[in-house]
Design an enzyme around this catalytic site. Structure first.
Site, PDB file in Angstrom:
ATOM      1  N   SER A 240       0.859  -1.165   0.000  1.00 40.35           N
ATOM      2  CA  SER A 240       0.000   0.000   0.000  1.00 40.35           C
ATOM      3  C   SER A 240       0.893   1.210   0.000  1.00 40.35           C
ATOM      4  O   SER A 240       2.089   1.110   0.176  1.00 40.35           O
ATOM      5  CB  SER A 240      -0.861   0.013   1.247  1.00 40.35           C
ATOM      6  N   LYS A 241       0.267   2.339  -0.214  1.00 40.02           N
ATOM      7  CA  LYS A 241       1.104   3.543  -0.280  1.00 40.02           C
ATOM      8  C   LYS A 241       1.776   3.822   1.047  1.00 40.02           C
ATOM      9  O   LYS A 241       2.860   4.352   1.100  1.00 40.02           O
ATOM     10  CB  LYS A 241       0.314   4.742  -0.766  1.00 40.02           C
TER      11      LYS A 241
END
Length: 467
Positions: A240-241
């Site tokens: 994920s970011k």
RNA sequence: GUCCCCAUCGUCUAGAGGCCUAGGACACCACCCUUUCAAGGUGGCGACACGGGUUCGAAUCCCGUUGGGGACGCCA
């Protein structure tokens, strides 16, 4: 019933790989069924949403070629509608005000953890009379969840998933400032836009149970759910970011083609027998949720690069050369040769065969894009260090100068004859030749290079190198 | 911790009880081709997590164990 899917990113960063795949699957599913694919920006959290992030996401999606149908929906603009639904639920006794302080909530969380429970909120305001409300505190609105029984979600990817209702607590649907939470907003918006299929990351599976009951409270049909496994990084953890995953723009910058990314992402978690190279047209024809795997996949750069090498070879030469020239022009302080375009198109296939990314082609193309004098790398320079090799080059230049038909076989014959005559192996002549003509020890076939460069430029480079 | 999900080569996967001596692709290794580097060709290495069932027969079905992942916010 026409299929309506949606991709609903929250604009808190760039479009990462996982989001890109979710978008792709939604897009493919809609296209396959001749339905609609809509884009909705989940900007209910104004504090974390930025215009920059919105732009980046749009850019990423358009780079990927996933055009949406209709106008983009901004969730924040539906806040009024969300509040209206919430008010209705309150009026019907399906939701209630809760006046708990953050401290009380923290306490409950602590207690839940100790007691080994999944249910955090203890329903303390669920049946309390509103007249007991403390003054001066703006309450949140919570939805009443069933206290017993169980809920089963028939997920199109995960199959039937059942959870007992006592693990679900009454969650907040309206914040104390009156704004809707994500949970309320998605349900209302998905319903209002007629979403028939909610295809999203597996990390939302737990939310689906809460949303299920919200749909029921509203008296609405529940859409089909399809929770696709997450993409993991090479370390096996969620990509994920927040965990350093890169945006699609990063891969674009690296010289990955959009068609590569689409094919790669498609095959991550979805398959069609042994097929690996799948065009977008075929993907639309073949895509189905039943073939989506249930286990998470890891991101593999080697595979991406390999696929990109394939699509590079298939790319349209005119289009690709345009991109390459623009990039080269941008990054170099020298100006492009007037022959740059003709040479590049002539030599492109030889270049592309040796590259995995657009950027690699840009690098290797400089021997065609710029006129002599060219920069030499160390190996090329040392190859030309011996006076004897330079003599050979100079003699070779003389011979080549007399060639009238400038094609590969003529050049090949001439160079081989020269090598034989001087009792040299072909490589002993070809390598210095390569160094002189390309400034490098690595290049496409040397006769191909000479043909692409043409008579004049070839001789000019030989002269420069042998003097 | 609680709840949920997952489990085939290093990686992505094929596999719906006998077609499995488990197939393909990437990566890796070797050889061939060869003016370099690639590309290409040929071959090789390499997996059903473990333990119990069910069945004439299980990678496929069931249970358990282990391992991995996800979710537990007035974030989305």
């Amino acid at each position: 019933m026409t299929v309506v899917t949606r991709f609903a990113p929250s604009p808190t960063g760039y479009l990462h790989i996982g989001g890109a795949r979710t978008a792709l699957f939604n897009w493919l599913f809609a296209r396959h069924h001749g339905g609609k694919y809509v884009l909705r920006v989940e900007d209910t959290d104004k504090k974390r949403s930025t215009q920059d992030a919105i732009d980046k996401i749009f850019e990423g999606l358009s780079w990927l070629g996933l055009e949406h149908d209709g106008d983009v929906v901004f969730q924040s603009q539906n806040a009024g509608r969300h509040a209206e639904v919430a008010a209705q639920l309150l009026a019907e006794g399906k939701a209630y005000h809760c006046y708990c302080s953050p401290e009380e909530l923290a306490e409950m969380r602590e207690k839940a953890k100790e007691g080994g429970s999944t249910r955090v909120y203890d329903n303390r305001w669920r049946d309390r009379d509103p007249s007991e409300a403390p003054a001066g505190i703006e309450p949140v609105l919570r939805i009443k969840m069933p206290l017993d029984g169980e809920t089963t979600i028939s997920d199109l990817v995960q199959g039937d998933v059942t959870r007992t209702n006592d693990t679900l607590d009454d969650f907040v649907i309206l914040r104390s400032d009156g704004t809707p939470t994500y949970m309320l907003a998605v349900v209302v918006d998905d319903h209002d836009m007629g979403a028939t299929h909610v295809i999203r990351g597996d990390d939302h599976l737990n939310n689906a149970f809460r949303q299920y009951h919200l749909y029921q409270a509203c008296g609405w049909d529940i859409p089909e759910f399809a929770h696709i496994p997450l993409i993991h990084g090479a370390d096996g953890a969620k990509m994920s970011k927040r965990h350093g995953a890169l945006g699609v723009d990063h891969y674009a910058d690296l010289g990955i083609l959009p068609e590569t990314m689409r094919n790669y992402l498609l095959r991550l978690g979805w398959s069609h027998g042994d097929d690996e190279i799948i065009s977008t047209e075929q993907a639309i024809e073949w895509f189905d949720l039943g073939s989506v795997g249930r286990s998470p996949a890891r991101f593999d750069m080697d595979r991406l690069l390999n696929l990109n090498a394939h699509y590079l070879k298939e790319a349209d030469p005119a289009q690709l050369s345009g991109i390459i020239m623009a990039l080269a022009d941008e990054t170099s302080d020298k100006s492009l040769s007037t022959h740059a375009q003709t040479r590049l198109i002539a030599g492109l296939s030889g270049l592309v065969q040796r590259a995995k990314t657009v950027n690699e082609v840009v690098d290797s193309a400089s021997l065609y894009l710029f006129d002599a004098p060219l920069p030499f790398n160390d190996k090329a320079r040392s190859m030309l260090a011996e006076p004897e090799t330079r003599n050979h080059l100079s003699e070779l230049a003389q011979i080549l100068g007399t060639i009238t038909l400038w094609d590969e076989s003529q050049l090949d014959t001439a160079v081989r004859e020269y090598a034989d005559r001087n009792e040299l192996k072909l490589g002993q002549v070809a390598q210095p030749l390569r160094a002189a003509l390309t400034g490098s020890n690595v290049s496409p076939g040397i006769f191909e290079v000479m043909v692409v460069l043409g008579h004049d430029e070839t001789l000019k480079r030989l002269e420069l190198a042998s003097s």
